[in-house]
Design an enzyme around this catalytic site. Structure first.
Site, mmCIF file in Angstrom:
data_model
loop_
_atom_site.group_PDB
_atom_site.id
_atom_site.type_symbol
_atom_site.label_atom_id
_atom_site.label_comp_id
_atom_site.label_asym_id
_atom_site.label_seq_id
_atom_site.Cartn_x
_atom_site.Cartn_y
_atom_site.Cartn_z
ATOM 1 N N LYS A 40 0.822 -1.186 0.000
ATOM 2 C CA LYS A 40 0.000 0.000 0.000
ATOM 3 C C LYS A 40 0.870 1.256 0.000
ATOM 4 C CE LYS A 40 -2.975 -2.500 3.123
ATOM 5 N NZ LYS A 40 -3.348 -2.620 4.546
ATOM 6 N N GLU A 96 7.646 2.470 -6.039
ATOM 7 C CA GLU A 96 7.721 1.914 -4.683
ATOM 8 C C GLU A 96 8.023 3.035 -3.693
ATOM 9 O OE1 GLU A 96 7.015 0.056 -2.456
ATOM 10 O OE2 GLU A 96 8.382 -1.630 -2.140
ATOM 11 N N ASP A 97 7.594 2.865 -2.459
ATOM 12 C CA ASP A 97 7.808 3.910 -1.461
ATOM 13 C C ASP A 97 9.263 3.993 -1.024
ATOM 14 O OD1 ASP A 97 7.710 1.482 -0.090
ATOM 15 O OD2 ASP A 97 6.121 2.078 1.290
ATOM 16 N N ASP A 100 14.845 -0.645 1.136
ATOM 17 C CA ASP A 100 15.531 -0.816 2.417
ATOM 18 C C ASP A 100 16.570 -1.930 2.243
ATOM 19 O OD1 ASP A 100 15.881 -0.515 5.238
ATOM 20 O OD2 ASP A 100 14.404 -2.059 5.634
ATOM 21 N N LYS A 128 17.351 3.638 1.734
ATOM 22 C CA LYS A 128 18.265 3.553 2.881
ATOM 23 C C LYS A 128 19.453 2.705 2.445
ATOM 24 C CE LYS A 128 14.636 3.238 6.414
ATOM 25 N NZ LYS A 128 14.057 2.291 7.383
ATOM 26 N N PHE A 149 13.530 4.607 11.063
ATOM 27 C CA PHE A 149 12.228 4.165 10.587
ATOM 28 C C PHE A 149 11.339 5.376 10.345
ATOM 29 C CE2 PHE A 149 8.175 2.071 10.306
ATOM 30 C CZ PHE A 149 8.508 0.959 9.569
ATOM 31 N N VAL A 150 10.856 5.493 9.112
ATOM 32 C CA VAL A 150 10.088 6.675 8.727
ATOM 33 C C VAL A 150 8.641 6.314 8.413
ATOM 34 C CG1 VAL A 150 12.063 8.014 7.913
ATOM 35 C CG2 VAL A 150 10.904 6.454 6.339
ATOM 36 N N ASP A 156 3.843 3.414 6.525
ATOM 37 C CA ASP A 156 3.158 3.123 7.790
ATOM 38 C C ASP A 156 4.086 2.542 8.837
ATOM 39 O OD1 ASP A 156 3.475 0.502 6.527
ATOM 40 O OD2 ASP A 156 2.125 -0.228 8.073
ATOM 41 N N ARG A 162 -0.053 6.590 7.553
ATOM 42 C CA ARG A 162 0.033 6.717 6.084
ATOM 43 C C ARG A 162 -0.507 8.063 5.618
ATOM 44 N NH1 ARG A 162 1.316 1.638 4.016
ATOM 45 N NH2 ARG A 162 0.401 -0.163 5.052
HETATM 46 P P1 IMP Z 1 12.959 -4.146 1.705
HETATM 47 O O1 IMP Z 1 12.448 -5.408 1.076
HETATM 48 O O2 IMP Z 1 13.729 -4.429 2.960
HETATM 49 O O3 IMP Z 1 13.721 -3.261 0.746
HETATM 50 O O4 IMP Z 1 11.723 -3.388 2.254
HETATM 51 C C1 IMP Z 1 10.894 -2.654 1.496
HETATM 52 C C2 IMP Z 1 9.594 -2.413 2.232
HETATM 53 O O5 IMP Z 1 9.768 -2.343 3.655
HETATM 54 C C3 IMP Z 1 9.035 -1.098 1.844
HETATM 55 O O6 IMP Z 1 8.220 -1.229 0.712
HETATM 56 C C4 IMP Z 1 8.263 -0.682 3.074
HETATM 57 O O7 IMP Z 1 6.959 -1.209 3.000
HETATM 58 C C5 IMP Z 1 8.987 -1.319 4.209
HETATM 59 N N1 IMP Z 1 9.875 -0.373 4.904
HETATM 60 C C6 IMP Z 1 11.223 -0.353 4.917
HETATM 61 N N2 IMP Z 1 11.701 0.653 5.649
HETATM 62 C C7 IMP Z 1 10.621 1.328 6.100
HETATM 63 C C8 IMP Z 1 10.464 2.512 6.920
HETATM 64 O O8 IMP Z 1 11.407 3.173 7.385
HETATM 65 N N3 IMP Z 1 9.176 2.885 7.150
HETATM 66 C C9 IMP Z 1 8.101 2.218 6.659
HETATM 67 N N4 IMP Z 1 8.207 1.117 5.911
HETATM 68 C C10 IMP Z 1 9.455 0.678 5.619
HETATM 69 MG MG MG Z 2 6.256 -1.039 0.509
#
Ligand code: IMP
Ligand code: MG
Length: 177
Positions: A40, A96-97, A100, A128, A149-150, A156, A162
């Protein structure tokens, strides 16, 4: 977790950068463009991004689950909702938001590339870099941020925040680790 303790990116800062990103994407993909947003978290970013683009743009959505709850990644990615529209011969940009660890995007790029788009690029509002576990190409990045963490602007914590128009920090430094 309490309300955000700090504003990291104001709505005005985000607005300006999103407009630049829309222009960058349009420069690279001037023809028919197909945006695939990851639910979302990307819904606010997508809605601002797409309204900054002219010309032919189509949209689709998918949903994945990588974080069961809280702020730690389980490292497991599941497809919860698939696309409605085929990607074959389309110029596709994943929206994508945040990237990470990179595990979510690595998984998505692999399954979407298998559907034979003409091109596949990725746009993330936030990154990040210090958290990356896998190398994943992201052509358009809005802001690189520290390991905090944002929330807000679609992102969210446990389905809250959100709706905030800005991006804020909750908890202490390194809380996402
Ligand atoms: P990744 O697979 O570790 O790159 O994670 C990606 C997903 O983790 C993002 O699409 C977010 O939904 C969630 N996520 C990672 N860091 C944060 C954060 O700081 N705040 C909120 N959601 C996060
Ligand atoms: Mg996401």
């Amino acid at each position: 977790m309490a309300r955000p303790t700090e504003v990291l990116l104001t709505d005005e800062t985000i607005r300006q950068r999103v407009a630049q990103m829309a222009a960058e994407i349009r420069r690279d993909c001037p023809g028919d463009l197909h945006l695939v947003a990851v639910l979302k978290g990307a819904f606010v970013f997508l809605s601002d991004l797409v309204r900054r683009m002219d010309g032919a743009v189509s949209l689709d959505f998918l949903a994945v689950s990588s974080y069961a709850k809280g702020t730690s990644s389980s490292g497991e990615v599941r497809l919860l909702k698939d696309l409605d529209i085929a990607l074959e011969d389309r110029d596709v940009v994943i929206v994508e938001d945040i990237v990470d660890t990179g595990l979510t995007l690595a998984y998505l790029q692999e399954i979407l590339r298998a559907r034979s788009p003409k091109s596949l690029r990725t746009a993330c509002l936030l990154s990040k870099p210090s958290r990356r576990q896998v190398r994943v190409p992201v052509e358009y990045i809005g802001f690189e941020i520290e390991d905090r963490f944002v929330v807000g602007y679609g992102l969210d914590y446990a389905e809250q925040y959100r709706n905030l128009p800005y991006i804020g920090v909750v908890g202490e430094r390194g809380a996402a680790g």
